[in-house]
Scaffold this motif. Sequence first.
Motif, PDB file in Angstrom:
ATOM      1  N   PRO A  12      -3.419 -48.868  17.744  1.00 22.66           N
ATOM      2  CA  PRO A  12      -3.929 -47.501  17.867  1.00 22.66           C
ATOM      3  C   PRO A  12      -3.880 -46.985  19.304  1.00 22.66           C
ATOM      4  N   ALA A  13      -4.108 -47.888  20.260  1.00 23.07           N
ATOM      5  CA  ALA A  13      -4.017 -47.486  21.664  1.00 23.07           C
ATOM      6  C   ALA A  13      -2.595 -47.069  22.024  1.00 23.07           C
ATOM      7  N   VAL A  14      -1.619 -47.795  21.507  1.00 22.35           N
ATOM      8  CA  VAL A  14      -0.215 -47.434  21.753  1.00 22.35           C
ATOM      9  C   VAL A  14       0.079 -46.029  21.232  1.00 22.35           C
ATOM     10  N   GLU A  15      -0.387 -45.721  20.017  1.00 21.45           N
ATOM     11  CA  GLU A  15      -0.153 -44.390  19.460  1.00 21.45           C
ATOM     12  C   GLU A  15      -0.792 -43.312  20.334  1.00 21.45           C
ATOM     13  N   GLU A  16      -2.002 -43.566  20.790  1.00 20.64           N
ATOM     14  CA  GLU A  16      -2.686 -42.590  21.624  1.00 20.64           C
ATOM     15  C   GLU A  16      -1.987 -42.427  22.967  1.00 20.64           C
ATOM     16  N   LEU A  17      -1.501 -43.503  23.548  1.00 17.60           N
ATOM     17  CA  LEU A  17      -0.786 -43.417  24.818  1.00 17.60           C
ATOM     18  C   LEU A  17       0.531 -42.667  24.662  1.00 17.60           C
ATOM     19  N   LEU A  18       1.208 -42.877  23.548  1.00 21.37           N
ATOM     20  CA  LEU A  18       2.439 -42.132  23.277  1.00 21.37           C
ATOM     21  C   LEU A  18       2.155 -40.636  23.194  1.00 21.37           C
ATOM     22  N   ARG A  19       1.079 -40.282  22.485  1.00 22.58           N
ATOM     23  CA  ARG A  19       0.679 -38.876  22.386  1.00 22.58           C
ATOM     24  C   ARG A  19       0.287 -38.331  23.746  1.00 22.58           C
ATOM     25  N   TYR A  20      -0.490 -39.094  24.469  1.00 26.92           N
ATOM     26  CA  TYR A  20      -1.088 -38.659  25.720  1.00 26.92           C
ATOM     27  C   TYR A  20      -0.034 -38.300  26.773  1.00 26.92           C
ATOM     28  N   PHE A  21       1.066 -39.072  26.800  1.00 27.58           N
ATOM     29  CA  PHE A  21       2.093 -38.844  27.816  1.00 27.58           C
ATOM     30  C   PHE A  21       3.290 -38.036  27.308  1.00 27.58           C
ATOM     31  N   THR A  22       3.716 -38.266  26.067  1.00 32.25           N
ATOM     32  CA  THR A  22       4.869 -37.539  25.493  1.00 32.25           C
ATOM     33  C   THR A  22       5.978 -37.426  26.545  1.00 32.25           C
ATOM     34  N   ILE A  23       6.572 -38.550  26.887  1.00 32.03           N
ATOM     35  CA  ILE A  23       7.450 -38.615  28.058  1.00 32.03           C
ATOM     36  C   ILE A  23       8.782 -37.899  27.874  1.00 32.03           C
ATOM     37  N   VAL A  24       9.222 -37.708  26.626  1.00 32.78           N
ATOM     38  CA  VAL A  24      10.460 -36.966  26.378  1.00 32.78           C
ATOM     39  C   VAL A  24      10.051 -35.642  25.746  1.00 32.78           C
ATOM     40  N   ASP A  25       9.811 -34.658  26.593  1.00 33.96           N
ATOM     41  CA  ASP A  25       9.128 -33.444  26.151  1.00 33.96           C
ATOM     42  C   ASP A  25      10.030 -32.480  25.398  1.00 33.96           C
ATOM     43  N   THR A  26      11.249 -32.251  25.877  1.00 31.31           N
ATOM     44  CA  THR A  26      12.097 -31.204  25.289  1.00 31.31           C
ATOM     45  C   THR A  26      13.330 -31.762  24.572  1.00 31.31           C
ATOM     46  N   VAL A  27      13.277 -33.029  24.185  1.00 30.24           N
ATOM     47  CA  VAL A  27      14.406 -33.581  23.423  1.00 30.24           C
ATOM     48  C   VAL A  27      14.509 -32.918  22.054  1.00 30.24           C
ATOM     49  N   THR A  28      13.445 -32.244  21.646  1.00 30.21           N
ATOM     50  CA  THR A  28      13.403 -31.606  20.338  1.00 30.21           C
ATOM     51  C   THR A  28      13.930 -30.172  20.383  1.00 30.21           C
ATOM     52  N   ALA A  29      14.851 -29.873  21.283  1.00 35.95           N
ATOM     53  CA  ALA A  29      15.489 -28.562  21.316  1.00 35.95           C
ATOM     54  C   ALA A  29      16.421 -28.419  20.119  1.00 35.95           C
ATOM     55  N   ARG A  30      16.551 -27.197  19.641  1.00 37.25           N
ATOM     56  CA  ARG A  30      17.416 -26.889  18.495  1.00 37.25           C
ATOM     57  C   ARG A  30      18.007 -25.489  18.672  1.00 37.25           C
ATOM     58  N   VAL A  31      18.952 -25.141  17.794  1.00 40.64           N
ATOM     59  CA  VAL A  31      19.487 -23.788  17.735  1.00 40.64           C
ATOM     60  C   VAL A  31      19.489 -23.345  16.276  1.00 40.64           C
ATOM     61  N   ALA A  32      19.055 -22.131  16.014  1.00 36.99           N
ATOM     62  CA  ALA A  32      18.970 -21.630  14.638  1.00 36.99           C
ATOM     63  C   ALA A  32      20.377 -21.326  14.111  1.00 36.99           C
ATOM     64  N   THR A  33      20.641 -21.720  12.879  1.00 33.51           N
ATOM     65  CA  THR A  33      21.935 -21.433  12.252  1.00 33.51           C
ATOM     66  C   THR A  33      21.867 -20.219  11.336  1.00 33.51           C
ATOM     67  N   GLU A  34      20.654 -19.758  11.049  1.00 34.98           N
ATOM     68  CA  GLU A  34      20.447 -18.527  10.294  1.00 34.98           C
ATOM     69  C   GLU A  34      19.071 -17.985  10.667  1.00 34.98           C
ATOM     70  N   ASP A  35      18.782 -16.769  10.244  1.00 37.11           N
ATOM     71  CA  ASP A  35      17.484 -16.187  10.561  1.00 37.11           C
ATOM     72  C   ASP A  35      16.366 -16.982   9.878  1.00 37.11           C
ATOM     73  N   VAL A  36      15.342 -17.338  10.658  1.00 37.93           N
ATOM     74  CA  VAL A  36      14.236 -18.148  10.136  1.00 37.93           C
ATOM     75  C   VAL A  36      12.908 -17.526  10.567  1.00 37.93           C
TER      76      VAL A  36
END
Length: 403
Positions: free
Chosen positions: A276-300
Motif C-alpha cells: 500500500p505504501a508503494v501505491e501511495e508513493l506512486l500516486r504522490y510523485f507521479t513521475i511521468v506526468d504527461t506521458v498520457t498525451a493524446r490527439v482526438a481523431t473525432e469530435d468528443v
Amino acid sequence: MTEAVQIRPEQFPLTRECPFSPPKEYRDLREEAPIARVNLLDGKWAWALTRHEDVRTMLSDPRFSADRSNPDFPQMVMGRVQDDDAEKSLISMDAPEHGPARRAVLGEFTVRRMEALRPRIQEIVDERIDAMLAGPRPVDLVRELSLPVPSLVICELLGVPYSDHEFFQAHTATMVSRQSSVPDRRAAFQAVQTYLGDLILLKEKDPSEDDLLGRQIIKGREEGTYRHRALVAMAFLLLLAGHETTANMISLSTVALLENPDQLALVKADPARTLPAVEELLRYFTIVDTVTARVATEDVPLGGVTIRAGEGVLGLGFAANRDPEAFADPDDLDIERGARHHVAFGFGPHQCLGQNLARMELQIVIDTLFRRIPDLALAEPVGKLAFKDEAAIYGMYSLPVTW
C-alpha cells in the motif's frame, strides 16, 4: 463551456512547486478551468485535463489516439527524434494494431512470472546493500542502489549485457532531459537503437528461452509474425522504461519516507503495509506526468467542452493524482489511504506494461533497505538535493545518505 486558459509557452510543461508538490497552476486549472487550453513549447496549443475522472475517461476512449507520428500530437519537447518511417513503439499504437502487439509480450509481465523473479531481485538488492555497508559514508543512493537494481533486473530480463549499462543509462538520460538539444537527443536515440539492433541480430542466430528477447524471437518465428525492427522498438521501450522510472521512484520514495517518519514507522512495524505504501508513493510523485498525451481523431464531448478532431490533449497525471475529489487530503502522504486507483501507471489499454515488476522492485527495496539499515538518514537537507526538475521523467541526480 469551460473558458480557455492561456499559459505562456515557456511555462508549459510546468516545473514542480517543490520536490513533493505539483505546480500551483495545476491546482488553479483544476479549480477554475479543469479542461483548459494551454500553449505548448512549439507554439501550438492543447487541452489540459486536471481532474482524475476526466483523465481516466480520456485514456479509456479509443477516439483519443496515442500515435506520436500524428503531426497534431502534442509535443512536450522541441523536435522529433524519430524519422517518420521509424518503427512504431507500443506506446504509439492504436487499435487494432495495439492489441496484438501488446498481447505478444504481456505474458512476460504477469504476476506469476514476476513472482518467479522475486528471489533474484532480492539477491540483487542484498548485494547492493552489502556494497553500501562495506564502503565509506556518505553513500550516493542513486549510484549505489537506485540505478543498479532496476538496471540489473531489466538487463537480465531482456538478455542485455549489464556491462553496457553506463552506455544506455547515459543515452537515455539525454533523451528524457528537456534541456538536451534536438541533435543530441536524436543521436542518443540512434545510438541505443543501433546497439539493440546489433544485439538482437546476434540473438537471432541462436535465440534462447532464458531471456525475453530470445523468447520473443522464438515465439514470433513459430507464429510467422516475427519482425526484427518491431522487436528493436519493443526492446528500446522496455529498456528505457524498465530502469529509468523505477530508479527514480526508489530514490524519491526513500526521501519521502525519511521526511515522513510517522509513515516510515508504519512500514517498519508491518511489512504488509509496504505494498500500500508503494501505491501511495506512486500516486504522490507521479513521475511521468504527461506521458498520457493524446490527439482526438473525432469530435468528443468531455467535461463540458467539445474536443475537436485533430486537437491535442494532455492528461496531467500529477494533477489527477492530487484531485481532492478522488483522494482526500491529496497533498498528504498517507500510506493507509488505499490509492490503487491512481493514474501513475496511466489507465486504459496503454496502462504500463511493467507495473507488476515496478511494484515488486519497490516493495523489495523499501523492505530490505530499512530493515538492514534502520537508522538510514539523509546526509544533506532536502533543499540541497539535486532533483530532475527539467526531465520528462522526474527523479533525482544524486541522494547522499548515511547511518
